[in-house]
Design an enzyme around this catalytic site. Sequence first.
Site, PDB file in Angstrom:
ATOM      1  N   ARG A 541      17.138 -14.890  54.045  1.00  0.00           N
ATOM      2  CA  ARG A 541      16.054 -15.746  53.595  1.00  0.00           C
ATOM      3  C   ARG A 541      16.426 -17.206  53.759  1.00  0.00           C
ATOM      4  NH1 ARG A 541      13.087 -13.285  48.689  1.00  0.00           N
ATOM      5  NH2 ARG A 541      14.236 -11.380  48.413  1.00  0.00           N
ATOM      6  N   SER A 605      27.028 -13.639  51.452  1.00  0.00           N
ATOM      7  CA  SER A 605      27.434 -12.503  50.622  1.00  0.00           C
ATOM      8  C   SER A 605      28.575 -11.696  51.232  1.00  0.00           C
ATOM      9  CB  SER A 605      26.221 -11.608  50.375  1.00  0.00           C
ATOM     10  OG  SER A 605      25.140 -12.389  49.924  1.00  0.00           O
ATOM     11  N   ASP A 659      26.923 -14.065  46.722  1.00  0.00           N
ATOM     12  CA  ASP A 659      25.663 -13.687  46.061  1.00  0.00           C
ATOM     13  C   ASP A 659      25.847 -13.367  44.574  1.00  0.00           C
ATOM     14  OD1 ASP A 659      27.077 -11.423  46.769  1.00  0.00           O
ATOM     15  OD2 ASP A 659      25.362 -10.322  47.587  1.00  0.00           O
TER      16      ASP A 659
HETATM   17  C1  BG6 Z   1      19.701 -10.923  46.604  1.00  0.00           C
HETATM   18  C2  BG6 Z   1      20.648 -11.991  47.032  1.00  0.00           C
HETATM   19  O1  BG6 Z   1      18.905 -11.360  45.605  1.00  0.00           O
HETATM   20  O2  BG6 Z   1      20.431  -9.783  46.291  1.00  0.00           O
HETATM   21  C3  BG6 Z   1      21.364 -11.513  48.260  1.00  0.00           C
HETATM   22  O3  BG6 Z   1      19.989 -13.190  47.225  1.00  0.00           O
HETATM   23  C4  BG6 Z   1      22.117 -10.305  47.892  1.00  0.00           C
HETATM   24  O4  BG6 Z   1      22.180 -12.467  48.807  1.00  0.00           O
HETATM   25  C5  BG6 Z   1      21.159  -9.304  47.388  1.00  0.00           C
HETATM   26  O5  BG6 Z   1      22.959  -9.879  48.898  1.00  0.00           O
HETATM   27  C6  BG6 Z   1      21.764  -8.000  47.084  1.00  0.00           C
HETATM   28  O6  BG6 Z   1      20.811  -7.094  47.309  1.00  0.00           O
HETATM   29  P1  BG6 Z   1      20.559  -6.227  48.609  1.00  0.00           P
HETATM   30  O7  BG6 Z   1      20.096  -4.959  48.022  1.00  0.00           O
HETATM   31  O8  BG6 Z   1      19.520  -6.931  49.377  1.00  0.00           O
HETATM   32  O9  BG6 Z   1      21.857  -6.104  49.301  1.00  0.00           O
HETATM   33  C1  GLC Z   2      30.004  -6.896  49.774  1.00  0.00           C
HETATM   34  C2  GLC Z   2      30.587  -8.265  50.015  1.00  0.00           C
HETATM   35  C3  GLC Z   2      30.473  -9.092  48.767  1.00  0.00           C
HETATM   36  C4  GLC Z   2      29.070  -9.094  48.265  1.00  0.00           C
HETATM   37  C5  GLC Z   2      28.586  -7.700  48.081  1.00  0.00           C
HETATM   38  C6  GLC Z   2      27.170  -7.635  47.599  1.00  0.00           C
HETATM   39  O1  GLC Z   2      30.807  -6.253  48.860  1.00  0.00           O
HETATM   40  O2  GLC Z   2      31.902  -8.126  50.409  1.00  0.00           O
HETATM   41  O3  GLC Z   2      30.885 -10.387  49.019  1.00  0.00           O
HETATM   42  O4  GLC Z   2      28.998  -9.798  47.076  1.00  0.00           O
HETATM   43  O5  GLC Z   2      28.694  -7.000  49.269  1.00  0.00           O
HETATM   44  O6  GLC Z   2      26.284  -8.176  48.493  1.00  0.00           O
END
Ligand code: BG6
Ligand code: GLC
Length: 949
Positions: A541, A605, A659
């Site tokens: 995003r 993340s 994240d």
């Molecule tokens: C979101 C974060 O809200 O949650 C992302 O902004 C994050 O960066 C995510 O990785 C985790 O959820 P998913 O299910 O999209 O991996």
């Molecule tokens: C993976 C990444 C970590 C992140 C998580 C959730 O474990 O290594 O950095 O926070 O995914 O998205």
Amino acid sequence: MFVVHLVASFFSKLQEDPTKKVDRFLYAMHLHDDQLSDIAARFQAELKKGLSVESNAAAAVKMLPTHVRSTPDGSEKGQFLALDLGGSRFKVLQVKVREGMGMRRGGVELVEKTYPVPKELHIGRGTELFDHVSESLKDFIHEKNISLEKKQPLAFTFSFPCEQATLNQGLLLNWSKNFRARGLQGKDVVQALRGAINKTGGMDVEVLAMVNDTVATMMTCGFDDQYCEVGLIIGTGTNACYMEELRNVDLVEGDEGRMCVNTEWGAFGDDGALKDYITEFDRDVDAASNNPGKQILEKMVSGMYLGELVRLVVLKMAKLGLLFEGHVSDALRTKGTITTEHVAAMEEYKNGLNNTRNLLVDLDLSPTPDDCVAVQHVSTIVSFRSSNLVAAGLAAILTRIKQNRNLRTLRISVGVDGTVYKMHPQYPKRLQKVVRRLLPECHVRFVLSDSGSSKGAALVSAVAQRLALRRRQVDETLSPFRLSQEQLQLVKTRMRAGLEAGLKSKGPSAIKMLPSFVYRTPDGTEYGQYLALDLGGTNFRVLLVNFKQGLQQNPRLYHKIYTIPLGIMQGSGEELFDHIAECVSDFLDYMGMKNARLPAGFTFSFPCKQTSIDTGTLVSWTKRFKATDCEGHDVVNMLREAIKRRNEFDLDIAAVVNDTVATMMSCAFEDPQCEIGLIAGTGTNVCYMEELKNIEKIGQKTGNKDGAEGTAEGEEDEQDDGRERERKEGHAEIPKMCINTEWGGLGDDGSLDDIITPYDTEVDQNSLNPGKQRFEKLTSGMYLGEVVRQVLLDLTRGSLLFRGHVTEALKTPGIFQTKYLSHIESDRLALLQVRSILQQLGLDSTCDDSIIVKEVCGAVSRRAAQLCGAGMAAVVDKIRENRGLDHLNVTVGVDGTLYKLHPHFSSILQETARILAPQCNVTFLPSEEGGGGKGAALITAVARQKLEM
Ligand code: BG6
Ligand code: GLC
Ligand code: BG6
Ligand code: GLC
């Protein structure tokens, strides 16, 4: 007396055919076809009433689901003990269905013995009745030298109304016929039988199935005739069962296929439906019965009552002077002196009249030849009425089946058993004739059950045994996923040890414990306009976040979601960052802000080693990313380079955050107690506020110029100490820093090997990072579906699923995305919908398959939630101990598709954490949509305070 004489002289004057006076006397017992059609229509309404969940409680005809879903298919085999209780004889049997032969080819052997049941046991204590049953069983086992070396499966025909939730359980609703034993009504009869068998001792028996005699009869006949979908008993009692469409059986979940329903039609009329057809003799029979007011139809139809009806009619006629010149004997006055056997004998083709005379003489009467003709005719009228009523009931059932299947004609067979049907010389023909007359469009075949119901009960058990074996194998497969409290406690302990080791270690450790250089959570003074990038979850995003000054309220968010093609995730680093820059460019165009040099936060993340808030060296890719030349590089730099290459816009990248950290910040904006961030999404991870003194790897030299930035050990530290600032601002007495734990790495050193299953190993081996992120692979959305798929593959290979066909769909990695798992496990979903989801995924399943798939999904996701709960317990207890508290109140900000979409994940996680960390009161606060971006913006705000557009 005067009236009696008047009537007698009136009739005797006529000197007519004796059958005529009987016809007149029993006019009400004659049922014409239009009356039978009327009764059939009332019957049909009753069937409907009993099936519907709203009206079932008030329905007279109970329509009991039997959990028998199919008639035999010929593959049944095995050796069974059988008990047959409730008809005119109590029998113990051994039924052998020879391997590979099946019944169709005569592969069934029956050995049986009838055991008398003393009359006092019929109406004594239920436990005594069942003790007798179990002692008879033991006697039989000994007498027939049946081996006790292995457990003997047992099939139980119990010919009374039972409410069954499964095949091997059944609550006795009420006794009928000549039974009224105390203490069993409302109890599970199978349990009572098991109890008695244990009490008797010396037997190793497993009760696999309990079936009504109608069901067993249908199954017996169904083996020789695939059209047999109705079972009918006209014996001591009367009843019928038939295959109903499951969608119409409200009391059982599921819409697909059929289930045999035990109608318990003997109770038809209990609510007055037959009041127009009931005679004074029926009333008298009812009043003198074991169960007055109950089983009204049964009392007009079945063997236990036919003889008695004849006796009462003859008695009344004699009293009226219409028979035996008004003479009545004591024997005729005595209940039970005329039986169904007598009725059958009286109607014998050649000897009937003779038999009638003999019976009357035996009853101390002196019949004239006309008396014999008249009494024989009484018997005929009574038994004719019985077969007519049964015909009306069958007409109702067959019409229903025809309508259910939308057919104009119906070809069907009815399996029949019972002494009346078998003994009475005219009964079968009369019944068949009337049914055919009432239903000219149906081709109905009546099949006499040749060897009683035990064969059918054994067949039901054979199917149950096959299913039980499958159950055991599925349970065995899933048992490694079912973690005990001790195992979860161990996981907590290991997580805790991992956190501590990661904090201490300057070198590599399974749990990396990466400093984030975020020293405090927001205090609500943050404001300004920021760009945020959010990379690494399901979506990429770009967001614009606007905090209004002085208002501690949620910021305005504008965002756009961009896809990152797999080729780019796993291509070169330069391509990846160029793609990101292109998306940002598009977003700025979209917002009309191309020329604004916005302060930006980057939610990235993945694990990054940070030396300050705006630098982050990617340690290693996780999840679906594998772009080259990124690991070991500063991702902020790579982004800056890409923006430079594009030469179109500029950004002031002020912060890079994980994240988890972004989520914690975003939630802390609403709840100051939020000091933990949890992601349960594509990946899994946690961050929390750790005391600086415990973070050995950054030593004591860490600094901070504005509350959100610092430098690591070894670097120049010209800024004033952030802790000092925090102290001054009074946000925290103890200096802290948010640590991105990267807990997904737990187990990378082998510490989870004892709970890792071969399915997990397979998933790990097929992943982009074998041997890494072992905890993440047990717990997060990207992998759960794959674990499920591995289990399903194994079950299918073992022929326990999908009829043993390993399809291309099942071989396709990634078909079970989190959203499908969530849908499949939704409680509100009927099995039919599960089946349709599986169909969408290209998996052609039966209802039983769907049940197993749902169960596998449940086991895998439950384990995931429990593991995360155990991990969380370790984190909260650590924080509590850090502070030397007996009790800690803390909030966890949470994000991730698994947590938010799965129907049970969050509650199981919370429950596990609650049990494993009883001294902590943990509140879970799901972050709002776009939380990752909001968090990054907040951190940027802290880092670039007061920088405004
Ligand atoms: C979101 C974060 O809200 O949650 C992302 O902004 C994050 O960066 C995510 O990785 C985790 O959820 P998913 O299910 O999209 O991996
Ligand atoms: C993976 C990444 C970590 C992140 C998580 C959730 O474990 O290594 O950095 O926070 O995914 O998205
Ligand atoms: C038998 C069954 O064949 O038919 C019994 O094995 C059943 O369980 C019976 O109850 C019905 O007939 P009756 O006449 O013995 O009640
Ligand atoms: C009684 C019982 C019923 C049984 C029938 C025939 O009606 O209630 O369960 O099927 O007798 O034996």
